[in-house]
Design a protein around this motif. Sequence first.
Motif, PDB file in Angstrom:
ATOM      1  N   ALA A   1       0.740  -1.265   0.127  1.00  0.00           N
ATOM      2  CA  ALA A   1       0.122   0.089   0.174  1.00  0.00           C
ATOM      3  C   ALA A   1       1.023   1.183   0.204  1.00  0.00           C
ATOM      4  CB  ALA A   1      -0.963  -0.094   1.233  1.00  0.00           C
ATOM      5  N   PHE A   2       2.055   1.377   0.767  1.00  0.00           N
ATOM      6  CA  PHE A   2       2.726   2.587   0.793  1.00  0.00           C
ATOM      7  C   PHE A   2       3.414   2.509  -0.550  1.00  0.00           C
ATOM      8  CE2 PHE A   2       6.767   4.868   1.699  1.00  0.00           C
ATOM      9  CZ  PHE A   2       6.123   5.899   2.491  1.00  0.00           C
ATOM     10  N   ILE A   3       3.850   1.555  -1.134  1.00  0.00           N
ATOM     11  CA  ILE A   3       4.261   1.869  -2.438  1.00  0.00           C
ATOM     12  C   ILE A   3       3.393   2.320  -3.549  1.00  0.00           C
ATOM     13  CG2 ILE A   3       5.430   0.440  -4.392  1.00  0.00           C
ATOM     14  CD1 ILE A   3       6.827  -1.396  -2.394  1.00  0.00           C
ATOM     15  N   GLU A   4       2.248   1.621  -3.399  1.00  0.00           N
ATOM     16  CA  GLU A   4       1.145   2.182  -4.266  1.00  0.00           C
ATOM     17  C   GLU A   4       0.570   3.663  -4.000  1.00  0.00           C
ATOM     18  OE1 GLU A   4      -2.223  -0.192  -3.311  1.00  0.00           O
ATOM     19  OE2 GLU A   4      -1.465  -1.831  -4.633  1.00  0.00           O
ATOM     20  N   LEU A   5       0.635   4.011  -2.746  1.00  0.00           N
ATOM     21  CA  LEU A   5       0.657   5.423  -2.390  1.00  0.00           C
ATOM     22  C   LEU A   5       1.627   6.432  -3.093  1.00  0.00           C
ATOM     23  CD1 LEU A   5      -1.063   7.626  -0.926  1.00  0.00           C
ATOM     24  CD2 LEU A   5       0.057   6.888   1.186  1.00  0.00           C
ATOM     25  N   SER A   6       3.099   5.998  -2.643  1.00  0.00           N
ATOM     26  CA  SER A   6       4.074   6.735  -3.164  1.00  0.00           C
ATOM     27  C   SER A   6       3.900   7.008  -4.680  1.00  0.00           C
ATOM     28  CB  SER A   6       5.546   5.978  -3.001  1.00  0.00           C
ATOM     29  OG  SER A   6       5.573   5.903  -1.502  1.00  0.00           O
ATOM     30  N   GLU A   7       3.661   5.826  -5.470  1.00  0.00           N
ATOM     31  CA  GLU A   7       3.194   6.083  -6.795  1.00  0.00           C
ATOM     32  C   GLU A   7       2.282   7.212  -7.356  1.00  0.00           C
ATOM     33  OE1 GLU A   7       1.603   6.223 -10.705  1.00  0.00           O
ATOM     34  OE2 GLU A   7       0.573   5.225  -8.918  1.00  0.00           O
ATOM     35  N   GLN A   8       1.058   7.226  -6.310  1.00  0.00           N
ATOM     36  CA  GLN A   8       0.015   8.170  -6.491  1.00  0.00           C
ATOM     37  C   GLN A   8       0.335   9.367  -6.266  1.00  0.00           C
ATOM     38  OE1 GLN A   8      -3.088   7.716  -8.119  1.00  0.00           O
ATOM     39  NE2 GLN A   8      -3.327   9.751  -7.904  1.00  0.00           N
ATOM     40  N   TYR A   9       0.906   9.518  -5.163  1.00  0.00           N
ATOM     41  CA  TYR A   9       1.439  10.828  -4.439  1.00  0.00           C
ATOM     42  C   TYR A   9       2.194  11.552  -5.261  1.00  0.00           C
ATOM     43  CZ  TYR A   9       2.973  14.425  -1.040  1.00  0.00           C
ATOM     44  OH  TYR A   9       3.448  15.510  -0.262  1.00  0.00           O
ATOM     45  N   GLY A  10       3.405  10.665  -6.028  1.00  0.00           N
ATOM     46  CA  GLY A  10       4.554  11.345  -6.653  1.00  0.00           C
ATOM     47  C   GLY A  10       3.980  11.675  -7.791  1.00  0.00           C
ATOM     48  N   TRP A  11       2.972  10.987  -8.618  1.00  0.00           N
ATOM     49  CA  TRP A  11       2.409  11.534 -10.076  1.00  0.00           C
ATOM     50  C   TRP A  11       1.587  12.805  -9.465  1.00  0.00           C
ATOM     51  CZ3 TRP A  11       2.491   9.993 -14.747  1.00  0.00           C
ATOM     52  CH2 TRP A  11       1.319  10.596 -15.650  1.00  0.00           C
ATOM     53  N   MET A  12       1.061  13.167  -8.592  1.00  0.00           N
ATOM     54  CA  MET A  12       0.360  14.146  -8.270  1.00  0.00           C
ATOM     55  C   MET A  12       1.228  15.285  -8.085  1.00  0.00           C
ATOM     56  SD  MET A  12      -2.639  12.670  -5.574  1.00  0.00           S
ATOM     57  CE  MET A  12      -3.625  14.274  -5.638  1.00  0.00           C
ATOM     58  N   ALA A  13       2.327  15.173  -7.494  1.00  0.00           N
ATOM     59  CA  ALA A  13       3.408  16.042  -7.274  1.00  0.00           C
ATOM     60  C   ALA A  13       3.885  16.663  -8.929  1.00  0.00           C
ATOM     61  CB  ALA A  13       4.493  15.658  -6.495  1.00  0.00           C
ATOM     62  N   PHE A  14       3.969  15.329  -9.459  1.00  0.00           N
ATOM     63  CA  PHE A  14       4.464  15.662 -10.977  1.00  0.00           C
ATOM     64  C   PHE A  14       3.453  16.644 -11.768  1.00  0.00           C
ATOM     65  CE2 PHE A  14       3.523  13.815 -15.175  1.00  0.00           C
ATOM     66  CZ  PHE A  14       4.628  14.179 -15.951  1.00  0.00           C
ATOM     67  N   ASP A  15       2.202  16.388 -11.400  1.00  0.00           N
ATOM     68  CA  ASP A  15       1.192  17.064 -12.157  1.00  0.00           C
ATOM     69  C   ASP A  15       1.116  18.594 -11.573  1.00  0.00           C
ATOM     70  OD1 ASP A  15      -1.213  16.884 -14.054  1.00  0.00           O
ATOM     71  OD2 ASP A  15      -2.353  17.118 -12.186  1.00  0.00           O
ATOM     72  N   ASN A  16       1.703  18.721 -10.531  1.00  0.00           N
ATOM     73  CA  ASN A  16       1.728  19.771 -10.181  1.00  0.00           C
ATOM     74  C   ASN A  16       3.283  20.797 -10.242  1.00  0.00           C
ATOM     75  OD1 ASN A  16      -0.258  21.007  -7.792  1.00  0.00           O
ATOM     76  ND2 ASN A  16      -0.438  18.681  -7.743  1.00  0.00           N
ATOM     77  N   ASN A  17       3.737  20.152 -11.209  1.00  0.00           N
ATOM     78  CA  ASN A  17       5.002  20.724 -11.646  1.00  0.00           C
ATOM     79  C   ASN A  17       6.017  20.740 -10.365  1.00  0.00           C
ATOM     80  OD1 ASN A  17       4.239  21.159 -14.245  1.00  0.00           O
ATOM     81  ND2 ASN A  17       3.260  23.228 -13.726  1.00  0.00           N
ATOM     82  N   LEU A  18       5.966  19.847  -9.639  1.00  0.00           N
ATOM     83  CA  LEU A  18       6.819  19.843  -8.318  1.00  0.00           C
ATOM     84  C   LEU A  18       7.926  18.798  -8.583  1.00  0.00           C
ATOM     85  CD1 LEU A  18       4.305  20.472  -5.498  1.00  0.00           C
ATOM     86  CD2 LEU A  18       5.864  22.118  -6.423  1.00  0.00           C
ATOM     87  N   HIS A  19       8.689  18.980  -9.458  1.00  0.00           N
ATOM     88  CA  HIS A  19       9.545  17.615  -9.739  1.00  0.00           C
ATOM     89  C   HIS A  19      10.651  17.231  -8.918  1.00  0.00           C
ATOM     90  CE1 HIS A  19       7.655  17.725 -13.915  1.00  0.00           C
ATOM     91  NE2 HIS A  19       7.731  19.014 -13.949  1.00  0.00           N
ATOM     92  N   PRO A  20      11.156  18.253  -8.324  1.00  0.00           N
ATOM     93  CA  PRO A  20      12.010  17.459  -7.311  1.00  0.00           C
ATOM     94  C   PRO A  20      11.489  16.650  -6.178  1.00  0.00           C
ATOM     95  CG  PRO A  20      12.624  19.630  -7.641  1.00  0.00           C
ATOM     96  CD  PRO A  20      11.183  19.675  -8.384  1.00  0.00           C
TER      97      PRO A  20
END
Length: 440
Positions: free
Chosen positions: A214-233
């Motif tokens: 679940a934590f790995i799945e959440l890291s993928e989803q949260y990471g994608w949302m940060a990417f969509d917010n142009n928060l690349h680092p």
Amino acid sequence: MEPQAADNPLADLLRRLGWNPEHLIARINEVRAGRGCGPLDPKSGYSWVRTNPALPHPDNQRDALTVLGIRAERPVTAAELGWDGPRTRATRRRHLDAPADAPLDALLREITQGDLMDRRHMLILTGAATTAPALALLLSPNSALAAAAERGGSPSDKVIDNIDRAIQDLRDLDDTDGSGTKALEWAGGLWQATARIVNGATGDNANVRRLHTAFIELSEQYGWMAFDNNLHPQAQRIYHTGMRLAAEKSPHPAARHATSNLLASAAYQAAWLGQHTEATAFLTVAERTNTAAGTTPALAAVIADRRLFAAGRRGDTEDLRRACDSAHEQLDRSGPDSGAPWWCQWLSHTAIDAATGRAWLAARQPHHAEPYLTRRVTATTLGYPRDHMLAVLDLADAHRQSGDTDQATELHDTATTLAEHVDSPRAQLRLQQLTTALTH
């Protein structure tokens, strides 16, 4: 507004150019936007013009020298501004700054102490710093959890069921309403809370394994949302934390499949940023991790879909065609009753065709892209406003590249109307870039 030191070379140059520090940062942010990077704070330039100035990071120095040279119509050097000496400001090293070098318990401890993902000095990782966490997955022992001495401290089924539902709700929210500030705050809070539970869980049992997945799945989803917010680092460090957990703690098949999906998303971001070597490395590890866990065709199709986009971004049309064929073939093998993980079920033949159009567009071959992108606009619905807006923007850009300015402008106007209902900084930036391209 902070006073500018009279003896500061940058302050003096800015006065002669008719700029203040905010003008400089605005021009730097235009350069950063062209690379897909998030903006610097508008006030950050004032620390560069004090009596005892802070030295910009080398990446920001390069951008500043570029825009200053354009404005001054001559080369502007670091020595001229006093930027050729060592940076003296010391900062405490944080494990999240270098996830590849940090042990998992240190990463989780920092996450649980507070959200460290919004610090402005975070930089986009490249090269070995980007790929090391992924490559570590290939070296992780198959018996990592078996070495755990304790057997207690695992969360209950109900706790994990609620985490799983929250992740799926987060995905639904991102798909329908976008990943703007409020959604991102929720994702960050969930990630932080789940990290606390992961940090306190011990033993090797089904619930601990479900928690890690679940934590790995959440890291993928949260990471994608940060990417969509142009928060690349920030997105990179979120992805890397999930990879680190997988490398140290989770060799079981469900976690490996989730990790492959996370790697595929990290590859998409890397390709978006033009980090082609890194994107290829992520995809290679994703494929091997999927195979090691027992190949899931639906996941193989997702990885091929990401490879398709990466091939287009680097202009490799042969790999583009191969990845397209592979994605369709693997999706056919999957079938509707294959038991694929829920986070694979978004992919369809229509979605692969859409990715094919985006890839041809990225490869600067708009005539190949247009038929795919036209079908994509028709297939997307207003129930998914971000996807529909991006589809319209891609088709507009294809017409622009083909020289059909009238059609491109009409589609641009449609996208501008759609933008009123889309909470996605990535989509808004894409609209701004197209607006600029059409007016120059």
